[in-house]
Design a protein around this motif. Sequence first.
Motif, PDB file in Angstrom:
ATOM      1  N   THR A 127      17.733  21.175  -5.317  1.00 23.29           N
ATOM      2  CA  THR A 127      16.652  22.065  -5.430  1.00 23.29           C
ATOM      3  C   THR A 127      15.331  21.278  -6.136  1.00 23.29           C
ATOM      4  N   GLU A 128      15.801  20.144  -6.823  1.00 20.49           N
ATOM      5  CA  GLU A 128      14.572  19.205  -7.145  1.00 20.49           C
ATOM      6  C   GLU A 128      13.976  18.799  -6.124  1.00 20.49           C
ATOM      7  N   ARG A 129      14.596  18.440  -4.827  1.00 20.83           N
ATOM      8  CA  ARG A 129      13.967  18.048  -3.869  1.00 20.83           C
ATOM      9  C   ARG A 129      13.066  18.858  -3.173  1.00 20.83           C
ATOM     10  N   ARG A 130      13.672  20.167  -2.962  1.00 19.74           N
ATOM     11  CA  ARG A 130      12.946  21.251  -2.397  1.00 19.74           C
ATOM     12  C   ARG A 130      11.629  21.548  -3.180  1.00 19.74           C
ATOM     13  N   TRP A 131      11.764  21.473  -4.473  1.00 22.81           N
ATOM     14  CA  TRP A 131      10.572  21.730  -5.392  1.00 22.81           C
ATOM     15  C   TRP A 131       9.475  20.598  -5.051  1.00 22.81           C
ATOM     16  N   ALA A 132      10.068  19.450  -5.014  1.00 19.34           N
ATOM     17  CA  ALA A 132       8.949  18.286  -4.783  1.00 19.34           C
ATOM     18  C   ALA A 132       8.355  18.487  -3.323  1.00 19.34           C
ATOM     19  N   LYS A 133       9.017  18.782  -2.493  1.00 17.97           N
ATOM     20  CA  LYS A 133       8.639  19.016  -1.063  1.00 17.97           C
ATOM     21  C   LYS A 133       7.344  20.078  -0.999  1.00 17.97           C
ATOM     22  N   SER A 134       7.766  21.498  -1.619  1.00 21.10           N
ATOM     23  CA  SER A 134       6.999  22.357  -1.859  1.00 21.10           C
ATOM     24  C   SER A 134       5.491  21.983  -2.597  1.00 21.10           C
ATOM     25  N   LEU A 135       5.770  21.275  -3.751  1.00 21.91           N
ATOM     26  CA  LEU A 135       4.471  20.961  -4.294  1.00 21.91           C
ATOM     27  C   LEU A 135       3.856  19.877  -3.473  1.00 21.91           C
ATOM     28  N   ALA A 136       4.366  19.231  -2.940  1.00 21.40           N
ATOM     29  CA  ALA A 136       3.698  17.993  -1.897  1.00 21.40           C
ATOM     30  C   ALA A 136       2.845  18.947  -0.959  1.00 21.40           C
ATOM     31  N   ALA A 137       3.576  19.843  -0.353  1.00 22.97           N
ATOM     32  CA  ALA A 137       3.050  20.644   0.740  1.00 22.97           C
ATOM     33  C   ALA A 137       1.834  21.510   0.174  1.00 22.97           C
ATOM     34  N   GLY A 138       1.947  22.058  -1.037  1.00 21.43           N
ATOM     35  CA  GLY A 138       0.710  22.609  -1.664  1.00 21.43           C
ATOM     36  C   GLY A 138      -0.261  22.081  -1.906  1.00 21.43           C
ATOM     37  N   PHE A 139      -0.130  20.571  -2.365  1.00 23.05           N
ATOM     38  CA  PHE A 139      -1.267  19.582  -2.631  1.00 23.05           C
ATOM     39  C   PHE A 139      -2.014  19.298  -1.087  1.00 23.05           C
ATOM     40  N   ALA A 140      -1.034  19.057  -0.153  1.00 28.23           N
ATOM     41  CA  ALA A 140      -1.695  18.552   0.928  1.00 28.23           C
ATOM     42  C   ALA A 140      -2.513  20.039   1.626  1.00 28.23           C
ATOM     43  N   GLU A 141      -1.910  21.153   1.363  1.00 31.09           N
ATOM     44  CA  GLU A 141      -2.878  22.306   2.064  1.00 31.09           C
ATOM     45  C   GLU A 141      -4.243  22.452   1.194  1.00 31.09           C
ATOM     46  N   THR A 142      -4.166  22.282  -0.029  1.00 39.43           N
ATOM     47  CA  THR A 142      -5.486  22.303  -0.763  1.00 39.43           C
ATOM     48  C   THR A 142      -6.478  21.022  -0.640  1.00 39.43           C
TER      49      THR A 142
END
Length: 88
Positions: free
Chosen positions: A69-84
Amino acid sequence: MNQKIANRLVKLRSAPRCGAQNRAGQPCQCPAARGRTRCRLHGGLSPGAPKGQANGMYKDGYFTAEAVTERRWAKSLAAGFAETGKDG
């Protein structure tokens, strides 16, 4: 008899015995392997399973539910930064 051979035989006779049960139901009388409690016939030469990561059952916690779950959270966080970053 040669003195050297006689000394070796005395040491061999006084060596600790295996003691594993043989087919006749009696304890094995073979000398135990060096540093072990069993003879070469009853597993004294086998060092056992490898230690650490060489063992197939080694667990390091990488696939625990919390780590996943921690890796999924970090991946989604990184995807959010890449999108912005694309917009700006």
